[in-house]
Design an enzyme around this catalytic site. Structure first.
Site, PDB file in Angstrom:
ATOM      1  N   ASP A  29       5.850   8.597  -1.910  1.00  0.00           N
ATOM      2  CA  ASP A  29       6.380   8.255  -0.585  1.00  0.00           C
ATOM      3  C   ASP A  29       6.407   6.755  -0.310  1.00  0.00           C
ATOM      4  O   ASP A  29       6.256   6.318   0.825  1.00  0.00           O
ATOM      5  CB  ASP A  29       5.580   8.972   0.530  1.00  0.00           C
ATOM      6  CG  ASP A  29       5.602  10.467   0.356  1.00  0.00           C
ATOM      7  OD1 ASP A  29       6.605  10.988  -0.149  1.00  0.00           O
ATOM      8  OD2 ASP A  29       4.601  11.118   0.713  1.00  0.00           O
ATOM      9  N   LYS A  32      10.999   5.154  -2.266  1.00  0.00           N
ATOM     10  CA  LYS A  32      11.863   5.085  -3.462  1.00  0.00           C
ATOM     11  C   LYS A  32      13.304   5.469  -3.132  1.00  0.00           C
ATOM     12  O   LYS A  32      14.244   4.854  -3.629  1.00  0.00           O
ATOM     13  CB  LYS A  32      11.326   6.035  -4.548  1.00  0.00           C
ATOM     14  CG  LYS A  32       9.914   5.729  -4.986  1.00  0.00           C
ATOM     15  CD  LYS A  32       9.395   6.781  -5.953  1.00  0.00           C
ATOM     16  CE  LYS A  32       9.133   8.131  -5.332  1.00  0.00           C
ATOM     17  NZ  LYS A  32       8.017   8.176  -4.373  1.00  0.00           N
ATOM     18  N   GLY A  56      10.221  14.357  -1.799  1.00  0.00           N
ATOM     19  CA  GLY A  56      11.127  14.250  -0.654  1.00  0.00           C
ATOM     20  C   GLY A  56      11.495  12.793  -0.544  1.00  0.00           C
ATOM     21  O   GLY A  56      10.648  11.957  -0.250  1.00  0.00           O
ATOM     22  N   HIS A  57      12.754  12.483  -0.863  1.00  0.00           N
ATOM     23  CA  HIS A  57      13.199  11.086  -0.856  1.00  0.00           C
ATOM     24  C   HIS A  57      14.176  10.924   0.300  1.00  0.00           C
ATOM     25  O   HIS A  57      15.262  11.503   0.285  1.00  0.00           O
ATOM     26  CB  HIS A  57      13.873  10.730  -2.189  1.00  0.00           C
ATOM     27  CG  HIS A  57      12.933  10.807  -3.354  1.00  0.00           C
ATOM     28  ND1 HIS A  57      13.314  10.597  -4.648  1.00  0.00           N
ATOM     29  CD2 HIS A  57      11.604  11.063  -3.409  1.00  0.00           C
ATOM     30  CE1 HIS A  57      12.264  10.731  -5.449  1.00  0.00           C
ATOM     31  NE2 HIS A  57      11.216  11.025  -4.716  1.00  0.00           N
ATOM     32  N   GLN A 237       7.263  11.076  -7.085  1.00  0.00           N
ATOM     33  CA  GLN A 237       5.821  10.928  -6.862  1.00  0.00           C
ATOM     34  C   GLN A 237       5.421   9.461  -7.110  1.00  0.00           C
ATOM     35  O   GLN A 237       6.215   8.575  -6.867  1.00  0.00           O
ATOM     36  CB  GLN A 237       5.022  11.897  -7.752  1.00  0.00           C
ATOM     37  CG  GLN A 237       5.178  13.357  -7.362  1.00  0.00           C
ATOM     38  CD  GLN A 237       6.458  14.004  -7.834  1.00  0.00           C
ATOM     39  OE1 GLN A 237       6.838  13.905  -8.984  1.00  0.00           O
ATOM     40  NE2 GLN A 237       7.148  14.693  -6.957  1.00  0.00           N
ATOM     41  N   GLY A 315       5.568  18.294   6.014  1.00  0.00           N
ATOM     42  CA  GLY A 315       5.278  17.884   7.384  1.00  0.00           C
ATOM     43  C   GLY A 315       3.819  17.492   7.602  1.00  0.00           C
ATOM     44  O   GLY A 315       3.408  17.186   8.723  1.00  0.00           O
TER      45      GLY A 315
END
Ligand code: GDP
Ligand code: IMO
Ligand code: MG
Length: 434
Positions: A29, A32, A56-57, A237, A315
């Site tokens: 996070d 990226k 999640g990008h 990651q 979340g």
């Protein structure tokens, strides 16, 4: 030049196109997605080399936020092809949902390809992941529950199913049979045995939709390089989540470091031109595991609110702490970083002082490095710098940053030993200061 002797002439590099690697050097996070969105236009192909939809990008355009899980973050750059490499593990339905969502916003999804060697994540992998977490109790890793670990276990256990297997129904059915057989005791223990016929039928339905995207990944990437095309290798990651070099066992199950780009795309190391580390101006971590620079609740909450540090996938609130230079120096070693891109510097505006962890001390007071991460009683040594109050969101030149912000960046470069090439000062697509 490579070494040579009287019998062996020196190696001459025969490169046409090059690979530039962009990866996270903390616990994920780092931002990226935005960085890759910014750079993608300079590349023929953006290729994800590892992980799955645990990633999640996010890319923010106006007040719309696009969160990519497995499709590379060049999705909004129309000139770039997007490749999901052999090192990834991919949920069929997850990928279909993502393709549909991208098509719905006008993205041309015909430029998305997936390697025939990428591994399939089945719903039963997610069930096994969640069951394993429940069994670990207080020692849970805090996985995303997406089945990433069990899918990689199947790959190395030689009980996995690849996207290439989707091409031949008889092979697919046999691979699924063997994959289920290998895990029969685990399913029995969990009280839920997936029906073989159902798995085969569901997989064949998804195969019809996805097969047009499946390519020979080795040929795809290497032929592009031979033509002289450049490839941007997108990490997922972060370095401290690497299965071998991360804060084991509180890690993901893939190779997230620069070497992972070679194994994850099927290229030789000679093709790699540069390695760029994306790093937050502070640190965050989601899930369990050691985090030496973690701040106490009230201070962490301030960073979390300012940086909106909540997981894209789950979340979950992210744990927050100061920049950890010990971890960053280690990440430089295992990745061979050429430069850093520092993100979220704007989040630190308004803090009276900002900390950098420059060392660790063991409980007995002796100095320690990354190897001591997770030892009880490990304490960070924190160096404080004066903060700044100005908003940085509109700044586009590093020279126009407040003096104390520039001094902080200089110190980050100095203490990590890697130059800072670019600074991100907001979530908007264009919010970078060069
Ligand atoms: P990734 O997984 O490395 O792509 O990062 P994520 O997208 O999971 O998390 C980064 C979050 O920070 C996202 O919500 C981004 O919109 C946001 N972000 C990225 N760069 C910046 C920045 O420079 N400033 C601020 N305020 N937010 C940023
Ligand atoms: P991006 O690419 C942050 C973390 C999980 C958990 C551990 C193992 O967006 O930076 P897994 O589901 O992979 O078995 O979980 O790894 N994790 C991430 N943390 N960003 C990510 O991806 C992550 N992917 C996995 O929270 O601690
Ligand atoms: Mg993320």
């Amino acid at each position: 030049m490579a070494s040579s002797n009287a019998l062996l002439p020196p190696v001459e590099h025969r490169r046409a196109g090059s690979v530039d690697i962009v990866l996270g050097i903390q616990w994920g996070d780092e931002g990226k997605g935005r960085v890759i969105d910014l750079l993608a236009g300079d590349y023929a192909i953006v290729a994800r080399f590892g992980g799955g939809d645990n990633a999640g990008h996010s890319i923010q355009v106006g007040d719309q936020k696009l969160a990519l899980r497995i499709v590379p973050s060049g999705a909004l750059v129309p000139s770039t092809k997007l490749h999901i490499g052999a090192g990834t593990v991919v949920s069929l339905n997850g990928l279909i949902t993502e393709l549909d969502a991208l098509a719905a916003i006008g993205v041309d999804i015909s430029r998305i390809t997936i390697s025939d060697r990428a591994q399939i994540v089945f719903p039963f992998h997610a069930a096994l992941d969640q069951a394993a977490e429940r069994a670990r109790g207080g020692a849970a890793i805090g996985t995303t529950g997406r089945g990433i670990g069990p899918a990689y276990v199947d790959r190395v256990g030689r009980a996995g199913v690849t996207f290439g297997d989707l091409r031949t129904p008889a092979i697919l059915a046999e691979r699924i049979r063997l994959s289920l057989l290998a895990k029969a005791p685990l399913f029995a223990a969990a009280g839920e045995v997936p029906g073989e016929d159902d798995v085969v039928a569901q997989t064949r339905a998804a195969a019809e939709r996805l097969l047009p995207h499946v390519v020979d990944g080795v040929a795809y990437i290497n032929e592009a390089l031979e033509r002289g095309d450049d490839v941007l290798a997108e990490g997922a990651q972060g370095t401290l989540l690497d299965v071998t070099y991360g804060s084991y066992p509180y890690v993901t199950s893939s190779s997230t470091i620069a070497g992972g780009a070679c194994t994850g795309l099927g290229i030789g190391p000679g093709a790699v031109r540069s390695v760029t580390g994306v790093v937050k101006a502070y640190c965050t971590r989601v899930g369990g595991g050691p985090f030496p620079s973690e701040l106490p609740d009230d201070e962490a909450a301030r960073l979390r609110e300012a940086g909106r540090e909540f997981g894209v996938v789950t979340g979950r609130p992210r744990r927050c702490g100061w920049f950890d230079a010990v971890a960053a120096r280690y990440a430089n070693r295992v990745n061979g970083l050429d430069r850093l891109i520092v993100t979220k510097l704007d989040v630190l505006s308004g803090f009276e002082r900002v900390g950098i962890v420059t060392g660790y001390r063991r409980a007995d007071g002796s100095p320690a490095g990354v190897e001591a991460m997770g030892e009880p009683g490990l304490k960070p040594e924190i160096e404080y710098h004066p903060g700044w109050s100005e908003s940085l969101r509109e700044v586009r030149h590093v020279k126009n940053l407040p003096r104390d912000a520039r001094a902080y960046l200089d110190r980050l470069a100095n203490v990590t030993g890697v130059p800072v090439a670019l600074v991100s000062v907001g979530p908007e697509r264009t919010a970078f200061a060069a």
